[in-house]
Scaffold this motif. Structure first.
Motif, PDB file in Angstrom:
ATOM      1  N   VAL A  34      58.489   2.832 -70.508  1.00  0.00           N
ATOM      2  CA  VAL A  34      58.761   4.265 -70.375  1.00  0.00           C
ATOM      3  C   VAL A  34      59.491   4.511 -69.058  1.00  0.00           C
ATOM      4  N   LEU A  35      60.729   4.984 -69.153  1.00  0.00           N
ATOM      5  CA  LEU A  35      61.569   5.202 -67.983  1.00  0.00           C
ATOM      6  C   LEU A  35      61.677   6.690 -67.671  1.00  0.00           C
ATOM      7  N   GLU A  36      61.673   7.029 -66.386  1.00  0.00           N
ATOM      8  CA  GLU A  36      61.914   8.397 -65.938  1.00  0.00           C
ATOM      9  C   GLU A  36      63.171   8.394 -65.067  1.00  0.00           C
ATOM     10  N   ALA A  37      64.100   9.293 -65.374  1.00  0.00           N
ATOM     11  CA  ALA A  37      65.363   9.308 -64.634  1.00  0.00           C
ATOM     12  C   ALA A  37      65.845  10.734 -64.444  1.00  0.00           C
ATOM     13  N   ASP A  38      66.756  10.902 -63.489  1.00  0.00           N
ATOM     14  CA  ASP A  38      67.404  12.188 -63.269  1.00  0.00           C
ATOM     15  C   ASP A  38      68.396  12.453 -64.401  1.00  0.00           C
TER      16      ASP A  38
END
Length: 340
Positions: A111-115
């Motif tokens: 699970v990736l979180e990015a702008d």
């Protein structure tokens, strides 16, 4: 190829179609990005969250050693349970290890979180093209989605809200989902006994609250007002506002400024850019936001964002220094604004 639309994300989160693979939550609303990642992790954890094996990385950490991601995904869980890897502040620097895991994640949910990422960004493109990849855009609430969120929250809690509660709350809240959720939770708790909410309740609980103190921190930092910044920080920290959350919100704020600045550089006036936002910023902030759009250039906003990401990383490694890191970082950015 699976590229979800923003309005499809909520439905997808209720029933994801994959149990393994790469899941990218990205967009300018940092609070909604985090909420989306947390909902995915809760879903993958199943009925027994305690048995899930969740590993958390930060983007800069993996940028220094991308192989850590592959090693963690391929390692065998000592205690069984679902293997979940969460990567905060993900960037295209981890595209290579993700390429290795794209077709064979080995049962792992990454699970990736990015702008906010443009369509041609390497990280976004990889996830959207992967058979076992899902990209979930997270954009600020519109008036429609914000009102729907309020309605659903109050209905689920069995609370009857007067007709003027929603528009009053909409005018007070910003466009960060994390702040919105916190304020709604506060109102639900307040109305737990009598199951009713009035406009006066909203003004009592929210009009002079952490959200407005946060706005003061954001605008004082971005506007170069050191004295106002000091007062706002003291007020927020005295009210036990989490300094790590403040840094995350600052990162979202400067990310928004950079996104809006692109339109200014393309020829729009700062006020026309702000007038075109949905939802619109509260009228009381328009002057401050317009000033910030005039003060900051795209290169300087890029520098500010890098500094904030480093501050977030520092506070996660040494949370006991979070207050000091917050003060040091905001003052440095404030001085940058004042010298423009």
């Amino acid at each position: 190829m699976t590229a979800l639309k923003a309005h499809e994300v909520a439905r997808y989160l209720a029933r994801p179609d994959l149990s393994e693979g790469i899941f990218l939550a990205y967009g300018p609303d940092g609070g909604l990005v985090r909420e989306t990642a947390q909902r995915l992790i809760r879903y993958f954890s199943g009925d027994d969250p305690a048995s899930a094996n969740v590993t958390i990385f930060d983007g800069p950490e993996l940028q220094a050693d991308p192989s850590l991601l592959v090693l963690e995904a391929r390692s065998v869980s000592l205690f069984g349970g679902k293997r979940i890897i969460r990567v905060r502040n993900a960037t295209k620097s981890i595209v290579m290890p993700l390429t290795e895991l794209r077709d064979d994640p080995g049962g792992t949910a990454i699970v990736l979180e990015a702008d906010n990422l443009p369509p041609r960004d390497a990280l976004r493109a990889l996830v959207e093209a992967a058979k076992l990849g899902r990209a979930l855009p997270c954009y600020p609430d519109t008036d429609e989605t914000l009102l729907a969120l309020m309605r659903d929250t109050f209905n689920q809690a069995g609370i009857r809200a007067d007709a003027d509660v929603a528009p009053t709350l909409r005018d007070i809240l910003g466009n960060d989902r994390e702040i919105t959720r916190r304020e709604l939770e506060k109102l639900v708790l307040y109305a737990a006994s009598n199951k009713t909410l009035t406009r006066e309740d909203v003004l009592l609980l929210c009009a002079d609250n952490g959200a407005l103190a946060i706005d003061a921190i954001l605008d004082s930092t971005g506007g170069g007002h050191a004295e106002k910044l000091e007062l706002a920080l003291n007020r927020a920290l005295a009210a036990n506002v989490n300094p790590q959350q403040l840094l995350a919100m600052l990162n979202t704020h400067f990310g928004n400024l950079r996104r809006w600045r692109v339109e200014v550089d393309a020829g729009k006036s700062p006020r026309s850019v702000l007038d075109g936002l949905r939802p619109k910023p509260h009228f009381s902030r328009l002057g401050a936001l317009e000033q910030q759009l005039r003060l900051w250039t795209d290169p300087s906003l890029a520098t500010a964002t890098e500094r904030l990401l480093q501050a977030v990383s520092d506070t996660r490694r040494r949370p006991q220094l979070a207050d000091a890191v917050l003060r040091r970082t905001t003052l440095a950015l404030c001085m940058m604004a004042a010298t423009h």
